[in-house]
Design a protein around this motif. Structure first.
Motif, PDB file in Angstrom:
ATOM      1  N   VAL A  35      -1.381   6.929 -33.969  1.00 19.83           N
ATOM      2  CA  VAL A  35      -0.815   6.250 -32.587  1.00 19.83           C
ATOM      3  C   VAL A  35      -2.047   4.986 -32.340  1.00 19.83           C
ATOM      4  O   VAL A  35      -3.135   5.274 -32.246  1.00 19.83           O
ATOM      5  N   HIS A  36      -1.601   3.975 -32.173  1.00 27.48           N
ATOM      6  CA  HIS A  36      -2.631   2.774 -31.694  1.00 27.48           C
ATOM      7  C   HIS A  36      -2.459   2.384 -30.446  1.00 27.48           C
ATOM      8  O   HIS A  36      -1.180   2.269 -29.744  1.00 27.48           O
TER       9      HIS A  36
ATOM     10  N   GLN B   1      -8.501  21.156 -29.585  1.00 24.02           N
ATOM     11  CA  GLN B   1      -9.868  20.434 -30.260  1.00 24.02           C
ATOM     12  C   GLN B   1      -9.361  18.979 -30.400  1.00 24.02           C
ATOM     13  O   GLN B   1      -8.363  18.657 -30.898  1.00 24.02           O
ATOM     14  N   TRP B   2     -10.419  18.015 -29.852  1.00 22.46           N
ATOM     15  CA  TRP B   2     -10.451  16.653 -30.189  1.00 22.46           C
ATOM     16  C   TRP B   2     -11.710  16.158 -30.912  1.00 22.46           C
ATOM     17  O   TRP B   2     -12.843  16.501 -30.497  1.00 22.46           O
ATOM     18  N   HIS B   3     -11.611  15.407 -32.166  1.00 19.28           N
ATOM     19  CA  HIS B   3     -12.800  14.924 -32.748  1.00 19.28           C
ATOM     20  C   HIS B   3     -12.504  13.591 -33.223  1.00 19.28           C
ATOM     21  O   HIS B   3     -11.535  13.075 -33.438  1.00 19.28           O
ATOM     22  N   THR B   4     -13.658  13.033 -33.606  1.00 20.47           N
ATOM     23  CA  THR B   4     -13.785  11.622 -34.208  1.00 20.47           C
ATOM     24  C   THR B   4     -14.225  11.903 -35.751  1.00 20.47           C
ATOM     25  O   THR B   4     -14.747  13.068 -35.863  1.00 20.47           O
TER      26      THR B   4
ATOM     27  N   ASP C 209     -16.635   4.073 -27.893  1.00 21.70           N
ATOM     28  CA  ASP C 209     -15.659   4.801 -27.898  1.00 21.70           C
ATOM     29  C   ASP C 209     -14.599   4.590 -29.038  1.00 21.70           C
ATOM     30  O   ASP C 209     -13.590   5.391 -29.234  1.00 21.70           O
ATOM     31  N   ALA C 210     -14.611   3.255 -29.337  1.00 19.49           N
ATOM     32  CA  ALA C 210     -13.477   2.842 -30.221  1.00 19.49           C
ATOM     33  C   ALA C 210     -13.571   3.790 -31.465  1.00 19.49           C
ATOM     34  O   ALA C 210     -14.611   4.108 -32.124  1.00 19.49           O
ATOM     35  N   GLY C 211     -12.275   3.865 -32.235  1.00 19.79           N
ATOM     36  CA  GLY C 211     -12.437   4.582 -33.288  1.00 19.79           C
ATOM     37  C   GLY C 211     -11.133   5.607 -33.428  1.00 19.79           C
ATOM     38  O   GLY C 211     -10.069   5.226 -32.552  1.00 19.79           O
ATOM     39  N   ILE C 212     -11.087   6.361 -34.280  1.00 26.12           N
ATOM     40  CA  ILE C 212      -9.763   7.106 -34.641  1.00 26.12           C
ATOM     41  C   ILE C 212     -10.283   9.011 -34.104  1.00 26.12           C
ATOM     42  O   ILE C 212     -11.504   9.148 -34.337  1.00 26.12           O
ATOM     43  N   TYR C 213      -9.407   9.202 -33.238  1.00 23.32           N
ATOM     44  CA  TYR C 213      -9.424  10.549 -32.497  1.00 23.32           C
ATOM     45  C   TYR C 213      -8.488  11.279 -32.991  1.00 23.32           C
ATOM     46  O   TYR C 213      -7.290  11.048 -33.285  1.00 23.32           O
ATOM     47  N   ASP C 214      -8.756  12.708 -33.730  1.00 25.20           N
ATOM     48  CA  ASP C 214      -7.877  13.769 -34.497  1.00 25.20           C
ATOM     49  C   ASP C 214      -7.883  14.771 -33.174  1.00 25.20           C
ATOM     50  O   ASP C 214      -8.837  15.346 -32.794  1.00 25.20           O
ATOM     51  N   SER C 215      -6.583  15.382 -33.189  1.00 22.87           N
ATOM     52  CA  SER C 215      -6.514  16.606 -32.126  1.00 22.87           C
ATOM     53  C   SER C 215      -6.043  17.775 -33.184  1.00 22.87           C
ATOM     54  O   SER C 215      -5.227  17.387 -33.911  1.00 22.87           O
TER      55      SER C 215
ATOM     56  N   SER D 270      -3.273  12.030 -34.909  1.00 25.36           N
ATOM     57  CA  SER D 270      -4.339  10.830 -34.810  1.00 25.36           C
ATOM     58  C   SER D 270      -4.173   9.820 -33.806  1.00 25.36           C
ATOM     59  O   SER D 270      -2.938   9.280 -33.834  1.00 25.36           O
ATOM     60  N   VAL D 271      -5.182   9.269 -33.105  1.00 25.59           N
ATOM     61  CA  VAL D 271      -4.957   8.044 -32.237  1.00 25.59           C
ATOM     62  C   VAL D 271      -6.180   7.137 -32.369  1.00 25.59           C
ATOM     63  O   VAL D 271      -7.323   7.416 -32.503  1.00 25.59           O
ATOM     64  N   HIS D 272      -5.770   6.010 -32.810  1.00 27.57           N
ATOM     65  CA  HIS D 272      -6.671   4.796 -32.775  1.00 27.57           C
ATOM     66  C   HIS D 272      -6.949   4.274 -31.577  1.00 27.57           C
ATOM     67  O   HIS D 272      -5.984   3.686 -30.999  1.00 27.57           O
ATOM     68  N   LEU D 273      -8.156   4.289 -31.189  1.00 21.89           N
ATOM     69  CA  LEU D 273      -8.421   3.505 -29.881  1.00 21.89           C
ATOM     70  C   LEU D 273      -9.161   2.267 -30.131  1.00 21.89           C
ATOM     71  O   LEU D 273     -10.290   2.213 -30.746  1.00 21.89           O
ATOM     72  N   ALA D 274      -8.725   1.187 -29.419  1.00 21.84           N
ATOM     73  CA  ALA D 274      -9.439  -0.047 -29.532  1.00 21.84           C
ATOM     74  C   ALA D 274      -9.899  -0.375 -28.179  1.00 21.84           C
ATOM     75  O   ALA D 274      -9.153  -0.207 -27.115  1.00 21.84           O
TER      76      ALA D 274
END
Length: 285
Positions: free
Chosen positions: A45-46, A74-77, A123-129, A146-150
């Motif tokens: 998800v972007h 859990q949330w990780h980068t 904080d920009a990057g990919i987050y996995d739950s 996975s969520v990609h945060l810009a």
């Protein structure tokens, strides 16, 4: 199909076991391809957020929860542990302290969205739950999404009248410095620094999370940049300074004032003309 990773497996054992049989390695690769390709959560998800504002990274585990299960999320980068919650117990990564949360009242209903406050460029990057389950000594986890945060900066164009106040939003406590470039120059000037170390314009004041430049002049036109501690632009504001626009009421009052002055000057002119005429008549006699 459920893609499960067991956390208690010994990595060395897997490595030696796979080395003993090429068919095992091929099987593991095929399993990964099938698992990732068939998982409904494998799409990234972007999303984007402006720096300094809050962001919500979506996540749902409603379909995985048992009726009486206490969710453990859990949330990780790629580099950091961001946030972990199991009921009232929680853990925040150092880089996200006091900024990250998965609200417990939402999690019990299957909403595992990650709430980030005061978003930073870092904080920009990919987050996995992940959903974690199992006994205390053997934990397994299911990859959710996975969520990609810009993270992007703020940009604005403002028009201010001469004599009015220019208000610059800082947006975040990350703001460390304000620099200014006049429209007719190429150099940048530091106008303000956090804690009042530099303030080259005595009428530049901080109020709440804003900077106020009082009594704008024509020389105030140009570009203002708000920088963080790394020198990155949190905000860029282009300012145009214009002449004050007269309202109809003000214009009418000015015309009436001018007319009144002209009317008041008329008797003086008449008296002068009368005096000259009287003198001329006396000379003729």
């Amino acid at each position: 199909m459920r893609c499960v990773m067991q956390l208690s497996v010994n990595g060395n054992y897997l490595q030696s076991y796979a080395a003993g049989s090429g068919r095992i390695s091929a099987f593991l690769m095929l399993w990964l391809i099938i698992c990732v390709g068939s998982s409904p959560f494998s799409v990234v998800v972007h999303m984007s957020s402006k720096v300094g504002l809050p962001a919500v990274l979506p996540c749902s585990v409603a379909s995985h929860l048992e009726f009486d299960q206490t969710p453990h999320i859990q949330w990780h980068t790629l580099s950091y542990s961001v946030f972990e919650r199991m009921g009232p117990e929680q853990f925040q990564g150092e880089a996200y302290r006091d900024r990250a949360d998965v609200p417990e009242e939402l999690l019990v209903r299957g909403n595992c969205s990650l709430f980030l406050q005061d978003v930073r460029f870092s904080d920009a990057g990919i987050y996995d739950s992940y959903l974690v389950y199992g006994e205390s000594n053997i934990k397994n986890r299911i990859f959710i999404q996975s969520v990609h945060l810009a993270v992007i900066d703020h940009k604005a164009i403002k028009s201010v009248e001469i004599g009015a106040d220019l208000i610059l939003d800082l947006y975040t406590y990350q703001a460390e410095q304000v620099i200014f470039q006049n429209s007719n120059e190429t150099d940048w000037t530091v106008l303000w620094e956090k804690d009042g170390v530099i303030n080259k314009k005595g009428h530049l004041k901080k109020r709440d999370n804003k900077l106020i430049l009082s009594r704008v002049t024509a020389s105030s036109a140009g570009t203002y940049k708000i920088l963080d501690s790394e020198g990155l632009a949190l905000s860029t504001v282009k300012v145009k300074v214009t002449e004050p626009v007269l309202t109809k009421e003000t214009e009418t009052l000015q015309k009436q004032s001018a007319l009144g002055k002209a009317t008041m000057s008329m008797p003086s002119l008449n008296l002068i003309a009368l005096f000259l005429t009287f003198n001329l008549m006396l000379q003729m006699n």
